[in-house]
Design an enzyme around this catalytic site. Structure first.
Site, PDB file in Angstrom:
ATOM      1  N   SER A  16       0.834  -1.218   0.000  1.00 41.86           N
ATOM      2  CA  SER A  16       0.000   0.000   0.000  1.00 41.86           C
ATOM      3  C   SER A  16       0.861   1.258   0.000  1.00 41.86           C
ATOM      4  O   SER A  16       1.747   1.384   0.836  1.00 41.86           O
ATOM      5  CB  SER A  16      -0.846   0.090   1.274  1.00 41.86           C
ATOM      6  OG  SER A  16      -1.843  -0.847   1.278  1.00 41.86           O
TER       7      SER A  16
ATOM      8  N   HIS B  77      -4.431   0.564  -5.006  1.00 40.63           N
ATOM      9  CA  HIS B  77      -3.688  -0.605  -5.479  1.00 40.63           C
ATOM     10  C   HIS B  77      -3.830  -0.698  -7.006  1.00 40.63           C
ATOM     11  O   HIS B  77      -4.684  -1.428  -7.501  1.00 40.63           O
ATOM     12  CB  HIS B  77      -4.237  -1.903  -4.856  1.00 40.63           C
ATOM     13  CG  HIS B  77      -3.847  -2.095  -3.430  1.00 40.63           C
ATOM     14  ND1 HIS B  77      -3.004  -3.087  -3.008  1.00 40.63           N
ATOM     15  CD2 HIS B  77      -4.186  -1.408  -2.318  1.00 40.63           C
ATOM     16  CE1 HIS B  77      -2.851  -3.003  -1.693  1.00 40.63           C
ATOM     17  NE2 HIS B  77      -3.563  -1.995  -1.258  1.00 40.63           N
TER      18      HIS B  77
ATOM     19  N   HIS C  30      -5.873  -9.183  -2.120  1.00 38.78           N
ATOM     20  CA  HIS C  30      -5.879  -9.637  -0.729  1.00 38.78           C
ATOM     21  C   HIS C  30      -6.995 -10.656  -0.521  1.00 38.78           C
ATOM     22  O   HIS C  30      -8.035 -10.600  -1.172  1.00 38.78           O
ATOM     23  CB  HIS C  30      -6.112  -8.440   0.203  1.00 38.78           C
ATOM     24  CG  HIS C  30      -5.043  -7.411   0.149  1.00 38.78           C
ATOM     25  ND1 HIS C  30      -5.017  -6.431  -0.820  1.00 38.78           N
ATOM     26  CD2 HIS C  30      -3.950  -7.218   0.932  1.00 38.78           C
ATOM     27  CE1 HIS C  30      -3.952  -5.676  -0.620  1.00 38.78           C
ATOM     28  NE2 HIS C  30      -3.284  -6.125   0.427  1.00 38.78           N
TER      29      HIS C  30
ATOM     30  N   TYR D 131      -9.025 -10.763   1.846  1.00 40.41           N
ATOM     31  CA  TYR D 131     -10.271 -10.156   2.338  1.00 40.41           C
ATOM     32  C   TYR D 131     -11.160  -9.628   1.216  1.00 40.41           C
ATOM     33  O   TYR D 131     -12.312  -9.286   1.435  1.00 40.41           O
ATOM     34  CB  TYR D 131      -9.979  -9.046   3.359  1.00 40.41           C
ATOM     35  CG  TYR D 131      -9.167  -7.877   2.830  1.00 40.41           C
ATOM     36  CD1 TYR D 131      -9.694  -6.950   1.943  1.00 40.41           C
ATOM     37  CD2 TYR D 131      -7.846  -7.705   3.233  1.00 40.41           C
ATOM     38  CE1 TYR D 131      -8.949  -5.877   1.477  1.00 40.41           C
ATOM     39  CE2 TYR D 131      -7.088  -6.652   2.770  1.00 40.41           C
ATOM     40  CZ  TYR D 131      -7.656  -5.744   1.895  1.00 40.41           C
ATOM     41  OH  TYR D 131      -6.903  -4.706   1.424  1.00 40.41           O
ATOM     42  N   GLU D 132     -10.614  -9.547   0.011  1.00 46.92           N
ATOM     43  CA  GLU D 132     -11.453  -9.091  -1.106  1.00 46.92           C
ATOM     44  C   GLU D 132     -12.426 -10.192  -1.556  1.00 46.92           C
ATOM     45  O   GLU D 132     -13.315  -9.933  -2.364  1.00 46.92           O
ATOM     46  CB  GLU D 132     -10.566  -8.645  -2.265  1.00 46.92           C
ATOM     47  CG  GLU D 132      -9.788  -7.380  -1.931  1.00 46.92           C
ATOM     48  CD  GLU D 132      -8.825  -6.990  -3.042  1.00 46.92           C
ATOM     49  OE1 GLU D 132      -9.296  -6.530  -4.088  1.00 46.92           O
ATOM     50  OE2 GLU D 132      -7.604  -7.170  -2.856  1.00 46.92           O
TER      51      GLU D 132
ATOM     52  N   ALA E 212       2.755  -2.767   3.828  1.00 48.09           N
ATOM     53  CA  ALA E 212       2.490  -1.814   4.896  1.00 48.09           C
ATOM     54  C   ALA E 212       2.008  -2.632   6.083  1.00 48.09           C
ATOM     55  O   ALA E 212       1.221  -3.564   5.908  1.00 48.09           O
ATOM     56  CB  ALA E 212       1.404  -0.845   4.449  1.00 48.09           C
TER      57      ALA E 212
ATOM     58  N   MET F 171      -2.000  -7.697   6.324  1.00 38.90           N
ATOM     59  CA  MET F 171      -3.013  -8.548   5.684  1.00 38.90           C
ATOM     60  C   MET F 171      -2.507  -9.207   4.390  1.00 38.90           C
ATOM     61  O   MET F 171      -3.289  -9.484   3.479  1.00 38.90           O
ATOM     62  CB  MET F 171      -4.267  -7.713   5.405  1.00 38.90           C
ATOM     63  CG  MET F 171      -4.838  -7.042   6.654  1.00 38.90           C
ATOM     64  SD  MET F 171      -6.200  -5.954   6.279  1.00 38.90           S
ATOM     65  CE  MET F 171      -6.367  -5.025   7.816  1.00 38.90           C
ATOM     66  N   SER F 172      -1.203  -9.422   4.315  1.00 33.69           N
ATOM     67  CA  SER F 172      -0.643 -10.004   3.079  1.00 33.69           C
ATOM     68  C   SER F 172       0.633 -10.764   3.421  1.00 33.69           C
ATOM     69  O   SER F 172       0.873 -11.125   4.565  1.00 33.69           O
ATOM     70  CB  SER F 172      -0.332  -8.885   2.075  1.00 33.69           C
ATOM     71  OG  SER F 172       0.739  -8.090   2.565  1.00 33.69           O
TER      72      SER F 172
ATOM     73  N   ASN G 115       1.696   2.487  10.917  1.00 32.50           N
ATOM     74  CA  ASN G 115       0.941   2.898  12.118  1.00 32.50           C
ATOM     75  C   ASN G 115       1.328   1.992  13.283  1.00 32.50           C
ATOM     76  O   ASN G 115       1.811   0.879  13.059  1.00 32.50           O
ATOM     77  CB  ASN G 115      -0.572   2.776  11.858  1.00 32.50           C
ATOM     78  CG  ASN G 115      -0.948   1.365  11.431  1.00 32.50           C
ATOM     79  OD1 ASN G 115      -0.792   0.984  10.272  1.00 32.50           O
ATOM     80  ND2 ASN G 115      -1.429   0.580  12.377  1.00 32.50           N
TER      81      ASN G 115
ATOM     82  N   HIS H  85      -7.474   3.523   6.798  1.00 31.80           N
ATOM     83  CA  HIS H  85      -6.692   3.151   5.612  1.00 31.80           C
ATOM     84  C   HIS H  85      -5.937   4.376   5.065  1.00 31.80           C
ATOM     85  O   HIS H  85      -4.831   4.259   4.541  1.00 31.80           O
ATOM     86  CB  HIS H  85      -7.627   2.554   4.548  1.00 31.80           C
ATOM     87  CG  HIS H  85      -6.935   2.084   3.311  1.00 31.80           C
ATOM     88  ND1 HIS H  85      -5.932   1.129   3.336  1.00 31.80           N
ATOM     89  CD2 HIS H  85      -7.082   2.430   2.005  1.00 31.80           C
ATOM     90  CE1 HIS H  85      -5.499   0.918   2.089  1.00 31.80           C
ATOM     91  NE2 HIS H  85      -6.177   1.694   1.268  1.00 31.80           N
TER      92      HIS H  85
HETATM   93  N1  HPA Z   1      -3.100  -4.019  10.933  1.00 30.39           N
HETATM   94  C1  HPA Z   1      -3.244  -4.815   9.850  1.00 30.39           C
HETATM   95  N2  HPA Z   1      -2.822  -4.478   8.647  1.00 30.39           N
HETATM   96  C2  HPA Z   1      -2.217  -3.287   8.505  1.00 30.39           C
HETATM   97  C3  HPA Z   1      -2.032  -2.420   9.581  1.00 30.39           C
HETATM   98  C4  HPA Z   1      -2.498  -2.793  10.871  1.00 30.39           C
HETATM   99  O1  HPA Z   1      -2.374  -2.086  11.876  1.00 30.39           O
HETATM  100  N3  HPA Z   1      -1.391  -1.322   9.094  1.00 30.39           N
HETATM  101  C5  HPA Z   1      -1.187  -1.544   7.781  1.00 30.39           C
HETATM  102  N4  HPA Z   1      -1.693  -2.741   7.401  1.00 30.39           N
END
Ligand code: HPA
Length: 277
Positions: A31, A62, A84, A86-87, A114, A212-213, A236, A248
């Site tokens: 990301s 993306h 991903h 989750y999609e 990310a 998530m990847s 983050n 996001h």
């Molecule tokens: N959690 C899950 N996926 C993420 C995060 C997070 O805090 N930051 C960026 N992708």
């Protein structure tokens, strides 16, 4: 024929009608890091939507394309935008692009993402070299009849992230004056971010970052015998370590901010890895 294998081969043949470029290194961009694709001396761009049967990402930010070309003298394929789990795609579709990169010729998989910082010492904008991963919270992409053409039924996962590449990453970071952290990445399915309790659990399990990847992709790449280098950008602090709720947008903004530092190190590492091939 195994339908998963058949689909991969169909996608491969579709791309091969557009280019016969043979990359040595396959790179997946996380990301906000998509700008890196512009650093490539492009030989051919292939939009995912033009590959029959290929999963196309629905996530804003993306862009979906393979960029074939040269990073300096290194032949690479960059996957700008990933799909991903989750999609809603089958996990075998999520990892299909990794299998394609290997079939195109890539011996090395350079994975970026990310991630949220689980380790309390991590700050927004930090880079983390991935030294290990935890796959226990996502489906294994190798479930189903084994595709012998790709690899063995029970692939070893002792050294997923190649030790020699970890040395290269550390050396390049040092040469560039970039402070790089290291640690274990844990994948969740998403799309909801974690609760503070889940983040505490991941930390107790030994995770330093969560996202998530990546893990499902790395398992697939190892199955096919690729060597792997991985870097996370901590966009983050994970849930519970923050004063405000996660968004996001925050993840993307941190990606944009750290992009120059990130691009510098990825470029340097790729050049060094290429020397070893
Ligand atoms: N959690 C899950 N996926 C993420 C995060 C997070 O805090 N930051 C960026 N992708």
């Amino acid at each position: 024929m195994n339908p998963v294998y058949e689909k991969v081969i169909k996608c491969y043949e579709c791309v091969r009608k557009m280019t016969d470029f043979e990359p040595k290194i396959g790179i997946t961009l996380g990301s906000g890091l998509g700008g890196f694709a512009d650093k490539i001396k492009c030989v051919k761009e292939v939009s995912y939507k033009d590959i029959e049967g290929f999963p196309v990402s629905t996530v804003p930010g993306h862009a979906g394309k393979f960029v074939f070309g040269y990073l300096d003298e290194v032949p690479v394929v960059v996957m700008s935008g990933r799909v991903h789990y989750y999609e809603g795609y089958d996990i075998t579709d999520v990892v299909l692009p990794i299998r394609l990169m290997k079939l195109f010729g890539a011996e090395v998989f350079f994975v970026t993402n990310a991630a949220g910082g689980v380790n309390r010492d991590f700050n927004v904008g930090d880079l983390m070299m991935i030294t290990n991963h935890i796959s226990s919270f996502v489906p294994n992409p190798l479930i189903g009849e084994n595709i012998e053409e790709f690899g063995t039924r029970f692939p070893d996962m002792t050294d997923v992230y190649t030790a020699k590449y970890q040395e290269i990453i550390k050396k390049c970071a040092n040469d560039l004056g970039i402070n790089i952290k290291q640690g274990t990445y844990c994948q969740t399915t998403g799309p909801s971010f974690e609760t503070p309790a889940e983040v505490d659990m991941f930390r107790i399990l030994g995770a330093d970052a969560v996202g998530m990847s990546t893990v499902t992709e790395a398992i697939t790449a190892r199955h096919m015998g690729m060597k792997i280098a991985g870097i996370s950008l901590i966009t983050n602090k994970a849930a519970g370590l923050n004063e405000k709720p996660l968004t996001h947008e925050e993840v993307k903004a941190a990606g944009d901010e750290a992009a120059p530092k990130f691009e510098k190190i990825v470029k340097a590492v790729i050049k060094e890895i290429y020397q070893t091939l």
